[in-house]
Scaffold this active site. Structure first.
Site, short mmCIF file in Angstrom:
data_model
loop_
_atom_site.label_atom_id
_atom_site.label_comp_id
_atom_site.label_asym_id
_atom_site.label_seq_id
_atom_site.Cartn_x
_atom_site.Cartn_y
_atom_site.Cartn_z
N CYS A 2 0.85 -1.21 0.00
CA CYS A 2 0.00 0.00 0.00
C CYS A 2 0.88 1.24 0.00
O CYS A 2 2.07 1.18 0.20
CB CYS A 2 -0.85 0.01 1.26
SG CYS A 2 -1.72 -1.53 1.56
N ARG A 27 1.51 1.50 -6.02
CA ARG A 27 1.80 0.51 -4.96
C ARG A 27 0.56 -0.28 -4.60
O ARG A 27 0.62 -1.31 -3.92
CB ARG A 27 2.34 1.21 -3.72
CG ARG A 27 3.60 2.02 -3.92
CD ARG A 27 3.95 2.81 -2.68
NE ARG A 27 4.25 1.93 -1.57
CZ ARG A 27 5.48 1.45 -1.30
NH1 ARG A 27 6.48 1.80 -2.09
NH2 ARG A 27 5.70 0.65 -0.30
N TRP A 74 -3.66 -2.02 -1.30
CA TRP A 74 -3.60 -3.30 -2.03
C TRP A 74 -4.01 -4.35 -1.01
O TRP A 74 -3.25 -4.66 -0.09
CB TRP A 74 -2.20 -3.57 -2.59
CG TRP A 74 -2.12 -4.78 -3.44
CD1 TRP A 74 -2.82 -5.06 -4.57
CD2 TRP A 74 -1.28 -5.92 -3.23
NE1 TRP A 74 -2.48 -6.27 -5.08
CE2 TRP A 74 -1.53 -6.82 -4.28
CE3 TRP A 74 -0.34 -6.26 -2.29
CZ2 TRP A 74 -0.87 -8.05 -4.39
CZ3 TRP A 74 0.33 -7.46 -2.38
CH2 TRP A 74 0.05 -8.35 -3.42
N ASN A 100 0.63 -0.51 6.16
CA ASN A 100 1.10 -1.33 5.03
C ASN A 100 1.80 -2.52 5.65
O ASN A 100 2.73 -2.37 6.43
CB ASN A 100 2.06 -0.53 4.15
CG ASN A 100 2.62 -1.38 3.02
OD1 ASN A 100 2.02 -2.38 2.64
ND2 ASN A 100 3.76 -0.98 2.49
N GLY A 101 1.31 -3.74 5.35
CA GLY A 101 1.93 -4.95 5.93
C GLY A 101 0.86 -5.92 6.37
O GLY A 101 -0.31 -5.79 6.03
N GLU A 483 10.67 -14.08 -19.67
CA GLU A 483 10.36 -12.67 -19.38
C GLU A 483 9.32 -12.13 -20.36
O GLU A 483 8.38 -11.44 -19.97
CB GLU A 483 11.64 -11.84 -19.42
CG GLU A 483 11.46 -10.35 -19.26
CD GLU A 483 10.77 -9.93 -17.95
OE1 GLU A 483 10.61 -10.77 -17.05
OE2 GLU A 483 10.34 -8.76 -17.87
N LYS A 487 5.69 -10.63 -19.21
CA LYS A 487 5.21 -9.31 -19.62
C LYS A 487 3.83 -9.40 -20.23
O LYS A 487 2.93 -8.64 -19.92
CB LYS A 487 6.21 -8.69 -20.62
CG LYS A 487 7.52 -8.24 -20.01
CD LYS A 487 7.46 -6.91 -19.30
CE LYS A 487 7.41 -6.89 -17.81
NZ LYS A 487 8.16 -7.70 -16.95
N GLU A 490 1.08 -10.42 -17.56
CA GLU A 490 0.74 -9.51 -16.45
C GLU A 490 0.07 -8.23 -16.91
O GLU A 490 -0.56 -7.57 -16.10
CB GLU A 490 1.96 -9.21 -15.59
CG GLU A 490 3.10 -8.48 -16.25
CD GLU A 490 4.21 -8.17 -15.27
OE1 GLU A 490 3.96 -8.04 -14.07
OE2 GLU A 490 5.37 -8.06 -15.72
N HIS A 506 8.94 -31.89 -25.86
CA HIS A 506 8.60 -32.82 -24.76
C HIS A 506 7.25 -32.47 -24.15
O HIS A 506 7.04 -32.62 -22.95
CB HIS A 506 9.70 -32.76 -23.68
CG HIS A 506 11.04 -33.13 -24.20
ND1 HIS A 506 11.38 -34.43 -24.55
CD2 HIS A 506 12.12 -32.37 -24.52
CE1 HIS A 506 12.62 -34.46 -25.02
NE2 HIS A 506 13.10 -33.22 -25.01
N LYS A 605 3.30 -2.98 -7.43
CA LYS A 605 4.66 -2.76 -7.91
C LYS A 605 5.69 -3.49 -7.06
O LYS A 605 6.71 -3.92 -7.54
CB LYS A 605 5.00 -1.26 -7.93
CG LYS A 605 6.38 -0.94 -8.49
CD LYS A 605 6.56 -1.48 -9.91
CE LYS A 605 7.96 -1.25 -10.43
NZ LYS A 605 8.19 -1.98 -11.71
C1 AGP Z 1 7.67 -7.64 -12.95
O1 AGP Z 1 7.14 -7.20 -14.19
C2 AGP Z 1 6.61 -8.01 -11.97
N1 AGP Z 1 5.82 -6.85 -11.67
C3 AGP Z 1 7.10 -8.74 -10.74
O2 AGP Z 1 7.35 -10.06 -11.18
C4 AGP Z 1 8.39 -8.23 -10.06
O3 AGP Z 1 9.49 -8.45 -10.90
C5 AGP Z 1 8.60 -9.04 -8.76
O4 AGP Z 1 7.51 -8.80 -7.91
C6 AGP Z 1 9.91 -8.70 -8.06
O5 AGP Z 1 9.91 -7.35 -7.67
P1 AGP Z 1 11.30 -6.69 -7.20
O6 AGP Z 1 12.22 -6.72 -8.38
O7 AGP Z 1 10.93 -5.30 -6.79
O8 AGP Z 1 11.82 -7.50 -6.06
#
Ligand code: AGP
Length: 610
Positions: A2, A27, A74, A100-101, A483, A487, A490, A506, A605
């Site tokens: 958050c 966030r 969040w 936050n937590g 990767e 992308k 997500e 396989h 994030k």
């Molecule tokens: C990346 O596009 C994602 N949003 C997510 O996988 C991110 O890489 C992961 O949560 C790790 O975050 P960090 O690099 O801040 O530790």
């Protein structure tokens, strides 16, 4: 995760904290709220949905006062609705708290408080905290005393800020596992989850560490531990401005950050390349050469996109530095009783420097005697301050939830680490010079790739109607297949899988038909001929192939249905170039589908909870 902002000072507080949480909306953004202390006492307004919904709620009747808190959420406990939104208040309506937590012993605390007559309105763990503070906030007890007493009973993680109608100029904040900083102004002070919320007002910030509590008034602030012992803290200066955080004319932060990669890579490499020695200058490792030579194994640990860069680092370190290296999901590493000792170098890779899984994996490694370093973007973040040393990747603030420029800067930083370790071992000066020369060229080569971003916009149309996709790569570009798939998943919500190209036969080959776009990452490298065969296997089954190849390619270019070319570089750096079209591809597909590119559903994030 958050976003938290608090203010106390000479100005009207509500507009300031609202603007602050807008800078933190990346966030978390499923509900929002604010609390203001004014002539009429404590006023709390909160809504489900984005901050815009909260602003609509208070339009024309913004609460007035000079002390306030605001929060963008969040959800971790309790659905994202108005009742569960923060701030939460006590029975007496004097206290307001944002958090936050995760309070892991919230259920037991709630039961005990209910027995003492406390009435709860929400399903959240946070509300338990404000009632716990209330239970200690009796006459003669200062707010900070009641907060410290309550936090000693809490198990879990928190970044909190609290205000009280009884002490209207005061903001009390505390952290354990969730980031918080104090922003120091003239006749005013702020508390915030990160600097982007306060940088337009002040660049002077104090980063709180775990177990610390801050007390703010308009003219003063101080920091203590939970036993009220004063803690001396350094004042840091934020070295980027608000313009950096703003979108800069781009439609989305993600596109801005993709396009910034030549500059962010220049920043990551600046002052660190030693052409003559064929080496890298890394000032922050806090590791002598002798200590480095005593390392006989490297563990790279991370999550998500950062875990993908770790896979590339593994290939680099083993091929060029000849040091045994393994990659671990941080969440797995911590709980599987790993073999780690003083000869193990554990590297945590994290853009935010706040990812709980990675933070706890590093703490576990440290407990077992390993030397820990962080490859981190956010200066002053928890991981950056807890490891023994590290490399800041200098990508600049990355606001888009989908990581792009941080990823390429992570790969560049891993190349620097590889040089540094390799040149202490078997990497020759000539080999080192080849890597340095290639690194020096990378930012301009990324510029060349980005100059043809419009080609990718056309390629995105190939995915119209697609519900699945397969990404294939080998060697250094197998992690790029992963990767690229992440992308796409997500931000467009299309299911996509990344696979080592040879593995396709396989099992996943059964998925191939004309409705399944297959992206093959196949630059001219040591395994190029192998992946040509894999592409032929896909074509033989009617698959639609999009290939990322090296300029001048004369094989795959004739075989694939669509081709995007990238400049030539050394094998270990091809990922920095081959990932760019895949970032753009995911971006344009998501935009075509009308998705919220910067704040995809269910994501945040930085995931500061386990
Ligand atoms: C990346 O596009 C994602 N949003 C997510 O996988 C991110 O890489 C992961 O949560 C790790 O975050 P960090 O690099 O801040 O530790």
């Amino acid at each position: 995760m958050c976003g938290i902002v608090g203010y106390t000072g000479r100005r009207e507080a509500a507009p300031l904290v609202l603007e602050g949480i807008k800078r933190l909306e990346y966030r978390g953004y499923d509900s929002a709220g604010l609390a203001v202390l004014g002539a009429g006492g404590l006023v709390v307004e909160k809504t489900a949905g984005r901050i815009a919904a909260l602003e609509a709620r208070i339009k024309g009747r913004v609460p007035r006062g000079h002390t306030a808190l605001a929060h963008t959420r969040w959800a971790t406990h309790g659905v994202p609705n108005e009742v569960n939104a923060h701030p939460h208040t006590d029975c007496g309506g004097n206290l307001a708290l944002v958090h936050n937590g995760i309070i892991e012993n919230a259920a037991a605390l709630r039961a005990a408080l209910a027995k003492r007559g406390h009435k709860f309105r929400s399903e959240t763990d946070t509300e338990v905290l404000v009632h716990l503070i209330e239970s200690a906030y009796t006459d003669g007890v200062p707010l900070e005393g009641a907060v410290a007493w309550a936090l000693k009973k809490v198990e879990g993680t928190y970044g909190i800020a609290v205000i009280s109608a009884r002490e209207p100029e005061k903001v009390v904040a505390a952290r354990l596992g969730s980031p918080l900083l104090v922003g120091l102004g003239e006749g005013e002070n702020f508390i915030a989850s990160d600097a982007s919320a306060v940088v337009e007002h002040t660049r002077s910030v104090v980063y709180l560490d775990d177990g610390e509590l801050a007390v703010l008034t308009p003219r003063d602030y101080y920091v203590t531990d939970l036993d009220s012992a004063r803690v001396d803290k350094a004042v840091s200066t934020v070295d980027w401005d608000l313009g950096t955080v703003e979108r800069g004319g781009y439609a989305h932060f993600m596109l801005k950050e993709i396009m910034e990669q030549p500059e962010s890579l220049r920043n990551a490499l600046r002052g660190r390349l030693q052409e003559d020695e064929g080496n890298a200058r890394l000032g922050g490792l806090n590791l002598t050469d002798e200590r480095l030579l005593s390392i006989n194994r490297v563990v790279l640990t991370a999550c998500g996109t950062s875990w993908h860069s770790a896979l590339i680092g593994e290939y680099m370190l083993e091929e060029l530095a000849r040091i045994p290296t393994e990659v671990e999901y941080a969440s797995e590493f911590r709980y599987r009783n790993p073999i780690v000792d003083e000869h193990t170098l554990v590297v945590g890779i994290s853009q935010s420097g706040e990812t709980a899984d990675t933070l706890w994996a590093l703490r576990e490694a440290k407990r077992r005697g390993a030397h820990t370093i962080g490859i981190v973007n956010v200066v002053g973040s928890t991981i950056a301050r807890e490891v023994d040393g590290g490399i800041y990747i200098h990508a600049g603030p990355e606001i888009g939830v989908a990581s792009t420029k941080a990823f390429t800067c992570q790969v560049a930083s891993l190349a620097l680490l590889t040089l540094h370790l390799g040149r202490l071992r078997s990497l020759s000066v000539l080999q080192g010079r080849e890597v340095v020369k290639a690194l020096r060229k990378i930012p301009d080569q990324v510029d060349q790739v980005l100059a043809r971003a419009h080609e990718v916009q056309k390629l995105a149309l190939v995915f119209d109607g697609a519900t699945n996709a397969l990404y294939l790569g080998r060697g250094y570009n197998f992690p790029i297949a992963l990767e690229g798939a992440l992308k796409l998943k997500e931000i467009s919500y299309i299911h996509a899988e990344g696979y080592p190209a040879a593995e396709m036969k396989h099992g996943p080959i059964a998925l191939i038909d004309e409705s399944m776009p297959v992206v093959c990452v196949a630059p001219r490298d040591a395994v190029y001929q192998k992946i040509v065969s894999n592409v032929q296997e896909v074509k033989a089954r009617g698959g639609k192939v999009i290939a990322v190849v090296t300029e001048g390619d004369d094989q795959l270019a004739g075989l694939a249905d669509h081709v995007f070319t990238i400049p030539e570089t050394i094998d270990s750096l091809t990922p920095v170039l081959s990932v760019i079209p895949l970032q753009l591809l995911a971006y344009h597909i998501a935009v075509n589908r009308g998705k919220d590119v910067d704040q995809p559903r269910n994501l945040a994030k930085s995931v500061t909870v386990e």
